[in-house]
Design an enzyme around this catalytic site. Sequence first.
Site, PDB file in Angstrom:
ATOM      1  N   ARG A   1      12.214  12.162   5.097  1.00  0.00           N
ATOM      2  CA  ARG A   1      11.082  12.936   4.590  1.00  0.00           C
ATOM      3  C   ARG A   1      11.595  13.874   3.508  1.00  0.00           C
ATOM      4  NH1 ARG A   1       6.081  13.956   6.671  1.00  0.00           N
ATOM      5  NH2 ARG A   1       5.023  15.860   6.003  1.00  0.00           N
TER       6      ARG A   1
ATOM      7  N   GLU B   1       7.479  24.956  -0.109  1.00  0.00           N
ATOM      8  CA  GLU B   1       7.726  23.530   0.116  1.00  0.00           C
ATOM      9  C   GLU B   1       6.632  22.727  -0.547  1.00  0.00           C
ATOM     10  OE1 GLU B   1       7.185  19.923   3.074  1.00  0.00           O
ATOM     11  OE2 GLU B   1       5.784  21.402   2.276  1.00  0.00           O
TER      12      GLU B   1
ATOM     13  N   CYS C   1       0.002  21.404  -4.890  1.00  0.00           N
ATOM     14  CA  CYS C   1       0.325  21.431  -6.318  1.00  0.00           C
ATOM     15  C   CYS C   1      -0.945  21.166  -7.119  1.00  0.00           C
ATOM     16  CB  CYS C   1       1.373  20.376  -6.660  1.00  0.00           C
ATOM     17  SG  CYS C   1       1.818  20.323  -8.400  1.00  0.00           S
TER      18      CYS C   1
ATOM     19  N   ARG D   1      11.511  16.327   0.712  1.00  0.00           N
ATOM     20  CA  ARG D   1      10.587  17.313   0.189  1.00  0.00           C
ATOM     21  C   ARG D   1      11.331  18.279  -0.725  1.00  0.00           C
ATOM     22  NH1 ARG D   1       7.571  14.102   1.774  1.00  0.00           N
ATOM     23  NH2 ARG D   1       5.657  14.362   2.997  1.00  0.00           N
TER      24      ARG D   1
END
Length: 466
Positions: free
Chosen positions: A168, A117, A79, A170
């Site tokens: 986790r 993702e 990102c 995401r």
Amino acid sequence: MSMGSTPFTFVDLFAGVGGFHAALGALGGKCVYAVEKDREAAAVYERNWNFRAHGDIIDDTETRMRVPEHDVLAAGFPCQPFSKSGFQRGMDEARGTLFWNILRILEARRPTVVLLENVRNIYGPRHKHEWEVIVRSLRELGYQVSSRPIVFSPHLLPPERGGRPQIRERVFITATYVGSEHSHADVEPSVLRQPIDGWSPKSWELHSDLPVQPDKELGNRLRLNLTSAETTWVEAWNDFVLSLRRGGVSKLPGFPIWVDAFIHMDDLVVPDSTAHWKATFLRKNAEFYTRHRELIEGWLERWDYLRDFPASRRKFEWQAQDAESLLDTVIHLRPSGLRVKQATYTPALVAITQTSILGDLQRRLSPREAARLQGLPEWFDFGDQPESATYKQLGNGVNVGAAYHVFREHVRKTIRHVRRRAPGLAEAVYAGALSPDAAVERYWDPERPVILRVRRPSGANIQTAG
């Protein structure tokens, strides 16, 4: 475009060691292009998937597209901040970022399904603009995408669905090509953030579900064992827990404990300028210390008031509910303190040195155990690279089971559009197993016949030439 007997093709961008490759390959997909700039990760990718990852995301020049046509584009993209100047179109605002390269490929090739993702924070308030640009850009290119993200974690999947004992969370962005006339209507996320098939994440049992490797498989364990200082920190805080238990404290505090905030309530002074969260933190610690002062002082004296402990090891977070001691927990040495959790599922693997510690074994997770947490098959091989590189790659990687589930559910939700443009992909998903663990994956090697690798539910593997 599907090729020959291959049900569908895919490209794997920001590929790492190949979490997306494992998920899509389990459905019969064939990778036709991969990109990974980290040389060590690219070497691991080629070693296991018999496919060379390029170092460039898109092309040699501004005129030649290197990425071939494909049915699915998968990317665990970084990102980056997007331009906020003016009122520009989404693609223009993304110019100069790595996401722009993805958009250029989508504009040129129009694959049927996009699977992206990223970390959870990409949907947070600090990245609101980036999120809006991503959604708007995909819609401008004719992709149907939800304005709300899919937030998912492998611990929400039962073992038989490819789940793993690792929390986790995401963000997954899934999009299907429908044409620009229909792409701007909002849709629901394809997957909700909730346990699947009635599974309870509390049902995970780390030792058996991972499973934890026996000592005889580990060889030289010195690299996994705790250092002398780490052992002291763990022993001291274990004594803290045991002392409270012996003193009749059945419920340990859920707020962070900080030795430097231990003060009698009568002596506590909180300036008016203190932030609310910190004032609450100081009061709770003072109340806790005052209530159990005799027990706590006895513990502090035994450990010389933790004088030689670094500041981050003078902090303690108990998230292990009714566990009797640290031997019954998973331990995480974090910058914010020593955190312990129930031995059900682990915290997320991260790309730095915070590898989880198994309390009863007093050692860190091994690279093989970390690979299992990410859903990679038993035959997956990291070669002779430094273990620090392996932990980093796994911490940066995509969880196979989570990616497989999200992709499978998205294709099923948009099957009408998928079948029209990529019938092989639609049929592969409908014929595919519920879990990538049950899949038979084919690998081509020009020097050897086709090898079939089959992972059995028990975790055992067989290899047969075909």
